[in-house]
Structures are given as C-alpha cells and as structure tokens.
Write an enzyme that holds these catalytic residues in place. Structure first.
Site, PDB file in Angstrom:
ATOM      1  N   CYS A 130     -27.651  15.376  62.108  1.00  0.00           N
ATOM      2  CA  CYS A 130     -28.912  15.203  62.825  1.00  0.00           C
ATOM      3  C   CYS A 130     -30.092  15.644  61.976  1.00  0.00           C
ATOM      4  CB  CYS A 130     -28.866  15.990  64.126  1.00  0.00           C
ATOM      5  SG  CYS A 130     -27.470  15.485  65.127  1.00  0.00           S
ATOM      6  N   TYR A 133     -30.606  19.134  45.997  1.00  0.00           N
ATOM      7  CA  TYR A 133     -31.146  18.997  44.631  1.00  0.00           C
ATOM      8  C   TYR A 133     -31.693  17.612  44.346  1.00  0.00           C
ATOM      9  CZ  TYR A 133     -27.478  22.594  44.450  1.00  0.00           C
ATOM     10  OH  TYR A 133     -26.636  23.640  44.723  1.00  0.00           O
ATOM     11  N   ARG A 174     -25.345  18.073  47.990  1.00  0.00           N
ATOM     12  CA  ARG A 174     -26.096  18.029  46.733  1.00  0.00           C
ATOM     13  C   ARG A 174     -27.320  17.100  46.775  1.00  0.00           C
ATOM     14  NH1 ARG A 174     -24.672  16.723  42.368  1.00  0.00           N
ATOM     15  NH2 ARG A 174     -25.616  18.446  41.249  1.00  0.00           N
ATOM     16  N   PRO A 214     -16.639  26.403  32.032  1.00  0.00           N
ATOM     17  CA  PRO A 214     -17.114  25.195  32.713  1.00  0.00           C
ATOM     18  C   PRO A 214     -16.527  25.024  34.106  1.00  0.00           C
ATOM     19  CG  PRO A 214     -15.314  24.660  31.228  1.00  0.00           C
ATOM     20  CD  PRO A 214     -15.584  26.133  31.060  1.00  0.00           C
ATOM     21  N   GLY A 215     -17.313  24.433  34.988  1.00  0.00           N
ATOM     22  CA  GLY A 215     -16.815  24.079  36.316  1.00  0.00           C
ATOM     23  C   GLY A 215     -16.952  22.589  36.533  1.00  0.00           C
ATOM     24  N   ARG A 216     -18.214  22.148  36.625  1.00  0.00           N
ATOM     25  CA  ARG A 216     -18.509  20.750  36.956  1.00  0.00           C
ATOM     26  C   ARG A 216     -17.841  19.755  36.006  1.00  0.00           C
ATOM     27  NH1 ARG A 216     -23.409  19.340  39.337  1.00  0.00           N
ATOM     28  NH2 ARG A 216     -24.258  21.334  38.590  1.00  0.00           N
ATOM     29  N   GLY A 266     -22.111  24.850  32.322  1.00  0.00           N
ATOM     30  CA  GLY A 266     -23.392  24.147  32.350  1.00  0.00           C
ATOM     31  C   GLY A 266     -23.406  22.733  31.831  1.00  0.00           C
TER      32      GLY A 266
HETATM   33  N1  LLP Z   1     -20.562  30.428  34.897  1.00  0.00           N
HETATM   34  C1  LLP Z   1     -21.456  30.953  35.727  1.00  0.00           C
HETATM   35  C2  LLP Z   1     -21.818  32.356  35.609  1.00  0.00           C
HETATM   36  C3  LLP Z   1     -22.039  30.145  36.707  1.00  0.00           C
HETATM   37  O1  LLP Z   1     -22.943  30.673  37.533  1.00  0.00           O
HETATM   38  C4  LLP Z   1     -21.675  28.788  36.829  1.00  0.00           C
HETATM   39  C5  LLP Z   1     -22.262  27.928  37.848  1.00  0.00           C
HETATM   40  C6  LLP Z   1     -20.704  28.284  35.937  1.00  0.00           C
HETATM   41  C7  LLP Z   1     -20.180  29.129  34.977  1.00  0.00           C
HETATM   42  C8  LLP Z   1     -20.234  26.860  35.985  1.00  0.00           C
HETATM   43  O2  LLP Z   1     -21.260  25.978  35.696  1.00  0.00           O
HETATM   44  P1  LLP Z   1     -20.977  24.410  35.557  1.00  0.00           P
HETATM   45  O3  LLP Z   1     -20.097  24.196  34.342  1.00  0.00           O
HETATM   46  O4  LLP Z   1     -20.285  23.970  36.780  1.00  0.00           O
HETATM   47  O5  LLP Z   1     -22.324  23.805  35.385  1.00  0.00           O
HETATM   48  N2  LLP Z   1     -24.220  24.008  43.285  1.00  0.00           N
HETATM   49  C9  LLP Z   1     -24.869  23.477  42.114  1.00  0.00           C
HETATM   50  C10 LLP Z   1     -24.349  24.108  40.842  1.00  0.00           C
HETATM   51  C11 LLP Z   1     -24.473  25.604  40.824  1.00  0.00           C
HETATM   52  C12 LLP Z   1     -23.887  26.215  39.591  1.00  0.00           C
HETATM   53  C13 LLP Z   1     -23.670  27.671  39.794  1.00  0.00           C
HETATM   54  N3  LLP Z   1     -23.109  28.345  38.686  1.00  0.00           N
HETATM   55  C14 LLP Z   1     -24.685  21.966  42.081  1.00  0.00           C
HETATM   56  O6  LLP Z   1     -24.053  21.424  42.971  1.00  0.00           O
HETATM   57  O7  LLP Z   1     -25.205  21.301  41.205  1.00  0.00           O
END
Ligand code: LLP
Length: 438
Positions: free
Chosen positions: A366, A339, A335, A296-298, A252
């Site tokens: 389109c 969003y 995105r 973390p992902g993003r 997050g």
């Molecule tokens: N853990 C869980 C259970 C999650 O659902 C997510 C993201 C993460 C970790 C990783 O979160 P991050 O660190 O990336 O914030 N498509 C959207 C984001 C969707 C996030 C979904 N879950 C975007 O492009 O902003």
C-alpha cells in the site's frame, strides 16, 4: 527503446532457452518452479554461487570472507564453508545462523559499529577469533570481557574510515569522513586505536580494515583508500615497530543489474586493487607488505539469484504509463524504493521474445513508492497470470525482506544440474502470528 530479448549474460552461466522459448537455470524450468513452489520465489543457481566463490579465492590469495549480510541461510553458510571462504557476520543473529550451520567459528569474523557486550561475549566464547573493532567503547567492552569474564582474547582488525568518496549511492557509501563506521584517520584516531591495542593484553593487533561502500564500479575510491591505508601501515611499522599482517579492503565490488551497467569482473577488480596496493605500499615505504584480504557479498550472491513473480493486474493510464502489478514488491526487494535501484524484467515462458512494451512493474504493497522497476521493457503480450522474472536479485533481497502488509516472505530454492531443493520455506499466514502473545 531497444526491444531486445533479455540479455542472458545477466543470468547465471547455466541459463538456457529451450526450443519452446522457455528459460531454465541450473537445468530447472523457471515457470515450472513457480508453479510448484508458488510466487514470489527466490531462485539461486548453486553452481553460480560456487563459481563466484572460487573466482574470489583465486583472485585474492590473501583471503576472502563472504559478507553474509548479502544473503544468509543455513544452506548458504554451508556452501561458503565448503568453498573454503571465511564468513563475515555483523550481528549476533548472523553469528547464530552461521554457527547453526556448523560454520567453523575460527573462520568467522565479527563486524558492526555497535556490537553489544552480549554479541561480543557470544562470539568470543564460541571461538570467533577475528573481531573488526569499530570504536573505543568496543575496545573497552572487549577489555572487560577478557579481564572480568575470562573470554578468550580476540585478534582484532582496526576498522579505519579512510575518508574517501566511493562513487556510489550516498546510502551505500561508508568511507567518507562523515560516516558512522570506523576510526577516522583525522585527529589521529586510527593510529591511537592501533597503539592502544598494541599495548593491550586483552586483544592482539591483527591488521587494518576499511570498507568504503557498496555497488562500486570505479577504481578510484579503492585506490584512494589504499593510498591512505598504506601511509598508516608505514607509520605503524616505523613508530610502533609492528608489521601489519593483514589489510582488509572490505567488499563493495558492484554487479551488473541492468544491461547498461559495466562493472569490472572479479578478476579485473582484484588485479586493480593488488596493483594499487603495491604502488601505495612502495610509495609509503612499507617494508613488510600486509596480505590483502577482502569480504564481498553482492558480487557473490547477487548475480546468482533471480526472483519470480506472478502478474496480477495490468492497468494503463492513457498517455502516461502502464502498471503491471505483481504478487510481491518492497517486502521481498526494498532496493528500488530505498536506493532507486534498477532491474530488468522478462517472461521466462517466452524468454526469447522481443521486449517491445515499456511498463512499470509495481508491487502489491500500500505505497505508491512500491515500484520494482520503472519504465522497463517487457514483451507487449504480457498478461495477468504470466510468471515474470527479475534477474540479479540474489543480494540484499531475501536478507532485507520484511513482512510489511503482513505478507509472508518468499521461499528460497537452490537449483543445480536439473534438480532443485527448497532451502528456506515460504512463510505461512500462521508464521505471521508466531510472535504474538495471546
Ligand atoms: N564488509 C562490510 C564491512 C560491509 O559493511 C559490507 C556491506 C560488505 C563487506 C559487503 O559489501 P558488498 O560486497 O556486498 O558490496 N543494502 C545495500 C547494501 C549495503 C551494504 C552494507 N555493507 C544494497 O542493497 O545495496
């Protein structure tokens, strides 16, 4: 309008402008990459990905799993493995890619609010130990797989919906009371799920999990979630006599997409959540503090990636706006359309140029809503044929890409120390036919 050149701190640490004003990342000239591999093109700085993984490991000694939904391919899974992070997968498909990359199954954790019996079976039989359970139906499925099919019993974390506001876009908030994820705290559901697992011989209780949302800059949401989770930990200790080994706060942490964004760094975020957890655990009277983990992902993938486009047409509607259309759009980055996400843009051939024109970068799909950046500053001399770069597209771009309008998905290139390698090839027109029968 500031009209300043692009702020290089939005790019990977290796970003540099040469004497001719051309931008390189990882020692590779971006315009040359666009010429060699075509556009649109996703370019990732491998060292930036690795440094971010290392920052997370140092900041969260309890454990870190990379959320593969942000960006996954074989090369990324291998990089994450080499950096010693665990891997979070949220579908059978993500699991398949991770296993194909040779990612050790016992360091993969399975997520999802609606895991099928087949996904659970594949994960357990492959040796995935950690399952983050999300519903009573899922617990029933695990019972049946272990009892009837002799699948190995998993260690489970209970996904809790803490019922807090994450201060982010409503589509990215997952921890409010009205969300599809997790066992709610209200109605005793989270505690009942833990009680059921504690009594079960088909799963072992391994901890508590909460993910409140994504692209979060503020401490309050995490702090509020931790307060509630600490009360649950205390209750599990006192009423069930069970120590909670792990508390996973999800992912997050937000990233800086545009110059005015001001998220905390990985280290600052980690310090705050550790501090808030400590306070919450002592206020709740927890005797055996769980280890804090995160996924973390993003904030690992996002700032390590850029997208290169080629400008095709420029159209000025007098008194209104100038549309600069590029050769990609919502199929490689949905995105902005989904969003209202914002991005910067610049010309890597003239990276130090003042960005003194306000334009709207449009995709080629389109849909009028296919706008990658609305009212964004670019150099006034922009013209058809220029390579345009959008920074911070490393997360949820490639992973959410589509074939809308039958446009092939871009290639992915990793750059490092003056060398580059294609890690995902571009989809060809024939790829667009590969699933059709007859
Ligand atoms: N853990 C869980 C259970 C999650 O659902 C997510 C993201 C993460 C970790 C990783 O979160 P991050 O660190 O990336 O914030 N498509 C959207 C984001 C969707 C996030 C979904 N879950 C975007 O492009 O902003």
């Amino acid at each position: 309008m500031h009209a300043d050149p692009i702020d290089l701190s939005l790019l990977a640490r290796s970003a540099a402008i040469d004497r001719d004003g051309r931008l390189s990342i990882g020692g590779c000239d971006l315009v040359a990459l666009a010429e060699e591999h075509g556009t649109p093109l996703y370019v990732y700085d491998e060292d930036e990905l690795r440094v971010r993984c290392r920052e997370y490991r140092a900041a969260f000694p309890g454990g870190v799993a990379y959320a593969s939904k942000a960006f996954l391919c074989l090369a990324m899974a291998r990089l994450v493995n080499e950096e010693g992070l665990d891997l979070d997968v949220a579908s059978g498909g993500e699991l398949h890619v991770a296993l194909a990359a040779g990612f050790p199954a016992d360091r993969i954790q399975l997520h999802g609010n609606n895991k099928s019996a087949d996904e659970l079976r594949r994960a357990l039989n492959a040796g995935v130990r950690h399952v983050i359970v999300d519903s009573y139906d899922e617990l029933d499925r695990i019972d049946a797989l272990v009892r009837d099919e002799r699948c190995p019993p998993p260690d489970v974390l209970v996904r809790v919906n803490p019922g807090v506001d994450a201060h982010t876009h409503e589509y990215l908030a997952t921890g409010a009371v009205d969300a599809k994820f997790g066992f709610p705290l209200i109605d005793n559901q989270a505690f009942s799920a833990i009680t059921r697992i504690a009594d079960s011989n088909t799963a072992t209780f391994a901890g508590i999990h909460a993910h409140i949302g994504s692209q979060i800059f503020r401490r309050e949401g995490f702090a509020a979630a931790l307060e509630r989770l600490a009360l649950l930990v205390a209750r599990v200790e006192s009423e069930l006599g069970l120590a909670v080994d792990e508390l996973n706060i999800g992912g997050g942490l937000g990233v800086r997409y545009v110059e005015s964004d001001d998220p905390p760094s990985i280290a600052q975020h980690a310090a705050l959540v550790h501090e808030d957890l400590g306070a919450a655990l002592s206020a709740a009277g927890v005797r055996q503090p769980p280890r804090l983990t995160t996924e973390p992902g993003r904030s690992i993938a996002g700032p390590a990636g850029v997208t290169l486009y080629r400008v095709g047409t420029i159209k000025t509607i007098p008194g209104l706006r100038t549309y600069v259309s590029v050769d990609g759009g919502l199929s490689d980055n949905p995105r902005p359309a989904l969003y209202g996400a914002t991005y910067e843009a610049f010309l890597p051939a003239r990276a130090a140029a003042r960005r003194d024109a306000l334009v709207t970068i449009a995709g080629k799909h389109c849909e009028q809503g296919d706008l990658l950046a609305t009212d964004v500053e670019v150099p006034g001399e922009i013209e058809p044929g220029d390579v345009l770069c959008m920074p911070v597209t490393g997360a949820y771009g490639h992973s959410m890409a589509s074939n809308y309008n039958k446009i092939g998905r871009p290639a992915v290139v990793f750059v490092r120390a003056g060398t580059h390698r294609v890690v995902v090839r571009r989809e060809t027109d024939d790829d667009l036919l590969r699933l059709d029968i007859s």
